[in-house]
Design a protein around this motif. Structure first.
Motif, PDB file in Angstrom:
ATOM      1  N   ILE A  11       0.867  -1.173   0.000  1.00 26.72           N
ATOM      2  CA  ILE A  11       0.000   0.000   0.000  1.00 26.72           C
ATOM      3  C   ILE A  11       0.901   1.220   0.000  1.00 26.72           C
ATOM      4  O   ILE A  11       1.812   1.323   0.823  1.00 26.72           O
ATOM      5  N   THR A  12       0.660   2.133  -0.922  1.00 26.28           N
ATOM      6  CA  THR A  12       1.505   3.317  -0.970  1.00 26.28           C
ATOM      7  C   THR A  12       0.862   4.427  -0.163  1.00 26.28           C
ATOM      8  O   THR A  12      -0.339   4.390   0.155  1.00 26.28           O
ATOM      9  N   ALA A  13       1.672   5.430   0.138  1.00 26.38           N
ATOM     10  CA  ALA A  13       1.156   6.585   0.858  1.00 26.38           C
ATOM     11  C   ALA A  13       0.051   7.251   0.051  1.00 26.38           C
ATOM     12  O   ALA A  13      -0.937   7.738   0.598  1.00 26.38           O
ATOM     13  N   LEU A  16      -3.304   5.791   0.531  1.00 28.96           N
ATOM     14  CA  LEU A  16      -3.901   6.117   1.827  1.00 28.96           C
ATOM     15  C   LEU A  16      -4.347   7.572   1.906  1.00 28.96           C
ATOM     16  O   LEU A  16      -4.766   8.032   2.964  1.00 28.96           O
ATOM     17  N   LEU A  18      -2.291  10.044   1.609  1.00 29.52           N
ATOM     18  CA  LEU A  18      -1.226  10.731   2.333  1.00 29.52           C
ATOM     19  C   LEU A  18      -0.152  11.169   1.344  1.00 29.52           C
ATOM     20  O   LEU A  18      -0.086  10.696   0.214  1.00 29.52           O
ATOM     21  N   GLN A  26       8.339  10.991   6.770  1.00 32.93           N
ATOM     22  CA  GLN A  26       7.131  11.187   7.558  1.00 32.93           C
ATOM     23  C   GLN A  26       5.924  11.323   6.627  1.00 32.93           C
ATOM     24  O   GLN A  26       6.005  11.973   5.589  1.00 32.93           O
ATOM     25  N   ALA A  27       4.809  10.695   7.022  1.00 32.73           N
ATOM     26  CA  ALA A  27       3.591  10.784   6.212  1.00 32.73           C
ATOM     27  C   ALA A  27       2.700  11.897   6.737  1.00 32.73           C
ATOM     28  O   ALA A  27       2.541  12.075   7.942  1.00 32.73           O
ATOM     29  N   TRP A  28       2.090  12.651   5.792  1.00 37.01           N
ATOM     30  CA  TRP A  28       1.197  13.764   6.127  1.00 37.01           C
ATOM     31  C   TRP A  28      -0.066  13.641   5.298  1.00 37.01           C
ATOM     32  O   TRP A  28      -0.047  13.029   4.240  1.00 37.01           O
ATOM     33  N   PRO A  29      -1.172  14.296   5.748  1.00 39.19           N
ATOM     34  CA  PRO A  29      -2.359  14.363   4.886  1.00 39.19           C
ATOM     35  C   PRO A  29      -2.018  15.031   3.561  1.00 39.19           C
ATOM     36  O   PRO A  29      -1.121  15.872   3.503  1.00 39.19           O
TER      37      PRO A  29
ATOM     38  N   ARG B  24       0.236  -3.841   7.031  1.00 38.59           N
ATOM     39  CA  ARG B  24      -1.144  -3.878   7.513  1.00 38.59           C
ATOM     40  C   ARG B  24      -2.131  -3.890   6.390  1.00 38.59           C
ATOM     41  O   ARG B  24      -1.850  -3.403   5.305  1.00 38.59           O
ATOM     42  N   GLY B  25      -3.292  -4.374   6.665  1.00 38.65           N
ATOM     43  CA  GLY B  25      -4.389  -4.289   5.700  1.00 38.65           C
ATOM     44  C   GLY B  25      -4.818  -2.852   5.526  1.00 38.65           C
ATOM     45  O   GLY B  25      -4.614  -2.015   6.397  1.00 38.65           O
ATOM     46  N   SER B  26      -5.447  -2.546   4.387  1.00 35.86           N
ATOM     47  CA  SER B  26      -5.710  -1.150   4.073  1.00 35.86           C
ATOM     48  C   SER B  26      -6.912  -0.588   4.831  1.00 35.86           C
ATOM     49  O   SER B  26      -6.977   0.601   5.063  1.00 35.86           O
ATOM     50  N   GLU B  29      -6.425   1.828   7.576  1.00 32.73           N
ATOM     51  CA  GLU B  29      -5.640   3.030   7.317  1.00 32.73           C
ATOM     52  C   GLU B  29      -6.484   4.179   6.802  1.00 32.73           C
ATOM     53  O   GLU B  29      -6.067   5.324   6.872  1.00 32.73           O
ATOM     54  N   MET B  30      -7.652   3.884   6.238  1.00 30.70           N
ATOM     55  CA  MET B  30      -8.376   4.936   5.560  1.00 30.70           C
ATOM     56  C   MET B  30      -9.049   5.910   6.523  1.00 30.70           C
ATOM     57  O   MET B  30      -9.466   6.980   6.128  1.00 30.70           O
ATOM     58  N   ILE B  33      -8.162  10.797   8.963  1.00 30.25           N
ATOM     59  CA  ILE B  33      -7.232  11.723   8.325  1.00 30.25           C
ATOM     60  C   ILE B  33      -7.665  13.133   8.714  1.00 30.25           C
ATOM     61  O   ILE B  33      -8.698  13.620   8.273  1.00 30.25           O
ATOM     62  N   THR B  34      -6.887  13.750   9.543  1.00 33.81           N
ATOM     63  CA  THR B  34      -7.206  15.106   9.962  1.00 33.81           C
ATOM     64  C   THR B  34      -6.139  16.048   9.441  1.00 33.81           C
ATOM     65  O   THR B  34      -5.069  15.618   9.037  1.00 33.81           O
ATOM     66  N   ARG B  39       1.114  11.357  10.390  1.00 30.42           N
ATOM     67  CA  ARG B  39       0.796   9.969  10.716  1.00 30.42           C
ATOM     68  C   ARG B  39       2.045   9.345  11.321  1.00 30.42           C
ATOM     69  O   ARG B  39       2.834   8.707  10.640  1.00 30.42           O
ATOM     70  N   LEU B  42       3.146   5.671  10.874  1.00 31.70           N
ATOM     71  CA  LEU B  42       3.580   5.145   9.580  1.00 31.70           C
ATOM     72  C   LEU B  42       4.991   5.609   9.269  1.00 31.70           C
ATOM     73  O   LEU B  42       5.452   6.636   9.757  1.00 31.70           O
ATOM     74  N   ALA B  51       3.942   2.481   2.101  1.00 34.38           N
ATOM     75  CA  ALA B  51       3.674   2.898   3.476  1.00 34.38           C
ATOM     76  C   ALA B  51       3.727   1.679   4.390  1.00 34.38           C
ATOM     77  O   ALA B  51       3.126   0.652   4.093  1.00 34.38           O
ATOM     78  N   TRP B  52       4.460   1.824   5.490  1.00 31.83           N
ATOM     79  CA  TRP B  52       4.598   0.720   6.430  1.00 31.83           C
ATOM     80  C   TRP B  52       4.221   1.208   7.814  1.00 31.83           C
ATOM     81  O   TRP B  52       4.444   2.367   8.161  1.00 31.83           O
TER      82      TRP B  52
END
Lengths: 214, 241
Positions: A11-13, A16, A18, A26-29, B24-26, B29-30, B33-34, B39, B42, B51-52
Motif C-alpha cells: 500500500i503506498t502513501a 492512503l 497521504l 514522515q507521512a502527512w495528509p 497492515r491491511g488497508s 488506514e483509511m 485523516i485530519t 501519521r 507510519l 507505506a509501512w
C-alpha cells in the motif's frame, strides 16, 4: 511473467490519501504543503520531474561534447607544447604501451559518462512507456547512477592536482584546458538530472500494470 | 540517540516480518485523516512510496522497505556520541589538511609543493576561475560546512538538551549537501594523478595528504553511523510533548 504476491499487496502513501516527505519519510495528509518535521516541501508526485530530468540531461550532454573536443590538459616541456583531449590522452598512453592506464581513462571518462546518460534516459522513458525491465532492476540502476554520478568529478580533480603540482619552471608545466570546465558542468548537470528523477514513478507504473489500482 | 525505542501502535490484521516493519491491511488506514497531523504510526519509503506501519528496530537492527529494499532506519547504540567524536576529528583534519603542504614534486633539481587549496585554485585562467571556486567548495568548504552542521544538530540531542534553533533546517541543508561533498573522490583523484605523473617526476606525500586520507575514512564511518530517521525523530519529539 512472475507476479510476486507481496508486491501486489503493498500500500503506498498515495493510496492512503497521504503524502510522504522524501527527506525524512514522515507521512502527512495530502493537502499538507511542507513537512512539519523537517520543513521539506511535500509533493505527492512531481509532475514536472521528467521535464527537469530531460532539461538537465540535455544540458549535461551538450556540455559533454565540447568536453571531448577541446583540450583537457596542456603540457609544456622544454621541447614542446602539447594539448591533449580526454581520448587523445588515452591514445597517448596506448602509444607508449601503457594499456592498463589507457583502459582506465577510457572507462572512467568515456564509457561511464555515456552509460550514465543512457541509464538516465532509459529510466525516464521506462516511466512513460512500459518496460520489460522489472522495477527492482530499475531501482538498482537508479541507485547506481546516483552513486556513480559524483565519481566522474575525479577527472577534474586529477587535472587540478596535476596542473598545480607540475609547475617546474622551464622544465615542465601543466595547465588545465577549457574542456575541464565543460566536463565539470556536464558532471554537475548529470547529477542534477538524476536527482530530479522521482524514483516513486518507477513503482507507480508497476502498480498500474498489476491492476492494484481501483 | 538516547531516545527510547517504543513500538508503534498495533492492530489485529498486521503481519510481522523479521526486519521490524509490519504490513497492515488497508481498511484500518483509511480512517482518521485530519488536517496537518502527521501519521506518526507510519513510515513511508522515500524511494518507492510504500507505506509501512512504524515499528522501531532495536539498536543494531535495520528496518528495510520490503518492496524496494531501501534502508529506512538503522539505529546504533551510542551512535550520537561516536558521530560527535568523529565529526570533531574531521573538523580539525580538514583545517590542518587545507593548510599544510599536500604533495611535493621534484625533477631535475626543481621542487614544487602545493596545498589542497592551491590544487583547487590551479584553474586560474579566465572562465576556469569558476571551476577553481567549485573545486575548492567540493573538496574543502562543503565537507567543512557539513561537519559544522552535524555538530550543531547532534550535540544538543546527544546531551539531552532541546534542539538548537533551526536545527531541522540545518540538518536538511546538511542532507542536501551530501552528494556535493567530494573529499573522498579527491583522495582517489590524487592517487590517479600520481600514477600519471610518476614517470615524469618524483612525488612525495606531505603531512596533509595523510591527514586528508584519514579524514576520508572518518567521514565514511561518520556517514555509516548516522541514522537519519532517528535524528529527524529526535528533532521532532520535544515539540510534541
Amino acid at each position: 511473467m512472475e507476479r510476486a504476491e507481496r508486491t501486489s499487496k503493498v500500500i503506498t502513501a498515495r493510496d492512503l490519501g497521504l503524502v510522504a516527505c522524501l527527506r525524512c519519510a514522515q507521512a502527512w495528509p495530502r493537502e499538507t504543503e511542507r513537512c512539519g518535521r523537517c520543513g521539506h516541501r511535500l509533493i505527492l508526485r512531481d509532475e514536472k520531474s521528467l521535464q527537469r530530468v530531460a532539461a538537465y540531461w540535455l544540458l549535461g550532454f551538450a556540455c559533454y561534447i565540447p568536453a571531448n573536443l577541446y583540450p583537457m590538459l596542456k603540457t609544456e616541456t622544454l621541447l614542446s607544447v602539447q594539448e591533449a583531449t580526454i581520448v587523445g590522452g588515452a591514445i597517448e598512453f596506448i602509444y607508449y604501451g601503457n594499456y592498463s592506464i589507457a583502459l582506465i581513462i577510457l572507462f572512467a571518462s568515456v564509457v561511464i559518462p555515456l552509460a550514465k546518460f543512457m541509464a538516465i534516459a532509459f529510466l525516464a522513458v521506462s516511466v512513460v512507456r512500459p518496460s520489460s525491465t522489472g522495477p527492482h532492476q530499475r531501482q538498482v540502476l537508479y541507485e547506481v547512477v546516483e552513486y556513480i554520478g559524483r565519481w566522474s568529478m575525479i577527472d577534474i580533480f586529477v587535472v587540478a592536482i596535476m596542473s598545480a603540482l607540475v609547475q617546474l619552471n622551464s622544465l615542465a608545466s601543466m595547465h588545465p584546458g577549457i574542456a575541464s570546465l565543460f566536463f565539470a558542468l556536464s558532471v554537475i548537470f548529470t547529477m542534477l538530472s538524476a536527482q530530479a528523477f522521482d524514483s516513486r514513478m518507477i513503482w507507480d507504473v508497476q502498480d498500474q500494470r498489476e491492476g492494484t489500482k481501483p | 540517540m538516547r531516545k527510547a525505542f517504543t513500538p508503534g501502535p498495533t492492530s489485529g490484521n498486521e503481519r510481522w516480518n523479521r526486519r521490524g516493519l509490519r504490513l497492515r491491511g488497508s481498511e484500518t488506514e483509511m480512517s482518521s485523516i485530519t488536517d496537518t497531523v502527521p501519521r506518526t504510526d507510519l513510515i513511508v519509503c522515500p524511494q518507492c512510496d510504500a507505506a509501512w506501519s512504524l515499528a522501531r528496530p532495536e539498536p543494531g537492527e535495520r528496518a528495510v522497505c520490503q518492496r524496494c529494499h531501501t534502508v529506512l532506519i538503522t539505529p546504533r547504540r551510542k551512535a550520537g556520541m561516536q558521530i560527535i567524536a568523529l565529526a570533531t576529528a574531521v573538523l580539525f583534519l580538514i583545517i590542518a589538511a587545507a593548510v599544510f603542504p599536500f604533495l611535493t614534486i621534484s625533477a631535475g633539481g626543481t621542487t614544487n609543493s602545493v596545498s589542497i587549496l592551491e590544487a583547487a585554485l590551479a584553474f586560474s585562467d579566465g572562465p576556469l576561475v569558476l571551476l577553481a571556486l567549485a573545486t575548492a567548495a567540493l573538496i574543502v568548504f562543503i565537507p567543512l560546512t557539513r561537519v559544522l552542521l552535524s555538530l550543531y544538530v547532534l550535540v544538543p540531542l546527544v546531551f539531552d538538551r532541546p534542539p538548537a534553533p533551526h536545527a531541522a533546517r540545518a540538518f536538511r541543508l546538511s542532507e542536501a549537501l551530501r552528494p556535493w561533498s567530494m573529499a573522498e573522490i579527491f583522495v582517489i583523484g590524487c592517487a590517479v594523478a600520481l600514477i600519471k605523473i610518476s614517470e615524469l617526476a618524483d612525488v612525495t606525500f606531505g603531512p596533509a595528504f595523510w591527514m586528508f586520507a584519514a579524514l576520508v575514512v572518518l567521514v565514511v564511518l561518520q556517514e555509516s553511523f548516522l541514522c537519519r530517521w532517528s535524528v529527524w525523530n529526535a528533532l521532532s519529539e520535544p515539540q510534541k510533548s
